[in-house]
Design an enzyme around this catalytic site. Sequence first.
Site, short mmCIF file in Angstrom:
data_model
loop_
_atom_site.label_atom_id
_atom_site.label_comp_id
_atom_site.label_asym_id
_atom_site.label_seq_id
_atom_site.Cartn_x
_atom_site.Cartn_y
_atom_site.Cartn_z
N GLY B 131 35.66 29.34 8.38
CA GLY B 131 35.04 30.63 8.72
C GLY B 131 33.42 30.54 8.40
N GLY B 132 33.12 31.41 7.47
CA GLY B 132 31.75 31.63 7.13
C GLY B 132 31.41 30.15 6.37
N GLY B 356 15.80 7.74 35.51
CA GLY B 356 15.68 8.86 34.65
C GLY B 356 15.75 8.65 33.03
N ALA B 357 16.78 7.60 32.89
CA ALA B 357 17.06 7.23 31.61
C ALA B 357 15.85 6.72 30.81
CB ALA B 357 18.33 6.37 31.44
#
Lengths: 71, 461
Positions: B131-132, B356-357
């Site tokens: 959790g926290g 694009g790479a």
Amino acid sequence: MAEEIRAEIVGSILEVNTREGQDLHQRQTVMVLESMKMEIPVTTEYAGRLRRLAVQEGDTVIEGDLLAIVD
Amino acid sequence: MTAIVESNQTKSAPADRIRAMADPSTIVEQQHRDGAVWATATIQGVPSVLFTLDHRTRGGAMHEGNCALIVAAYQHALAHRLPIVGLWQSSGARMQDGVHSLHAVAKVFQVMILASGRVPQISVVLGPAAGGAAYGPALTDIVIMAPAARVFITGPTIIRDVTGEQIDDERLGGPGPHSNASGVTHLAADSQDHAFEQAAALVELLGAPGRCDAELAVDRPFSGLLPERSQRAYDIHPVIDRILDAPLIELQPGWARNVVTGIGRLGGGTVGVVANNPLRKGGCLDARSAEKSARFVRMCDSFGIPLVVLVDVPGYLPGVAEEWGGVVRRGAKLLHAFGEATVPRVTLILRKAYGGAYIAMNCRGLGADHVIAWPQAEVAVMGATAAVRLLHRRELAAEPDRATLEARLVEQHVRSAGGIAAAAELGVVDEIVHPDRTRHALALALAALPAARGSHGNIPL
């Protein structure tokens, strides 16, 4: 604990240069996959014995397909 | 935010844990609160702050008292610009205190967020951290898990009650799944001591980065590291280790393996390495590896750690899963991270950088400070064969002896493209360097660049 070697990428089996029962060292090439116009060695993470080859040369595979089992 | 967890296995006292982490004679305990403690100390000689909760008391549950202690530790770290290491084993917010403890946990998160990118924050998770106590480490720069670490938001019992899924706490939230499936942990240690060692090594690298001294980066041979056939994939790790002074500390080695991210030294100065790994998915970029890289780039930029980017990339991984998985959205993170980075960043193109790479891997257009390429490297929209098949598809379709025509067209294409020299003429490559001169060339480039660091936080991308 058996290691399942699975295809990381779609492709075809270009070359199988090992045989069932063979002892393998860590990071040894078990077979070569052809994909993205490249020849990609498929290696074993751990040393062990090649228990089973699930594919043969010429087979096409998709990501996640079982390629081999190492013991 | 609470979770029901098994009581811890590891019994060492909080003070012992701090002693195991820091240089023992330098530890000054600053504050105690309900068993929790924060201290100043040096870690591998680097002045630092450490804090730990007391897992022996109510499972280390977080409440006003021990949360205020963590906040105090952070305020000191911020005021004095010191790295801060948290040792975590806690069941999360203390249920009995209701919203008071949630509020206290939130204030811990707030101070971590304010510290993000200002001081290095490292978390060592030694046992259950739910959790926290899961989001605490998650907000920090680097998470290291010892074998007993168990990190999750909701544990096996609640999951079984709500969804019916049956799983034990190790398979749900142990170092294994978090190394390989979720990417939550950067390192999975072999033991508690190993976890402390790794944390200490990273504090030293990030807290005392120094500067690259090119005189110390003597050349090493690179021949034999890459296969003869240019289409054969290889493992990038030996190349990285040959470049750096000593082997890399790789972060998230089991997750998004098609990119390697890690920290080491070159010429004595800390550098962050981002490298395509051709052995994994051909080295293709994909949504996950782009995201992993982006966060790492921003972390290095935050702390002024120069970047060495090694490129051998055929493109982005095609597929419906990639598109639906948001490669457009997540890939944009990497473009943004490099484009925004002011830290010195040097690129080495080893074999190929397509499309694009090419852009995403710290290219000149995105503001790379220096781009080096090996003589056989190719920078192109796509590989020659793929280009020919696209540009001449009608011609090829009409031709009976397709293979011969294609071979001729490919040869023509390669000749007219002009190789890496054309990229140099265009100005996207600054220097063509023989592989055996790689190490020194990279070091010279880095040493010539003024130190700089980004002025942003390190949001956990």
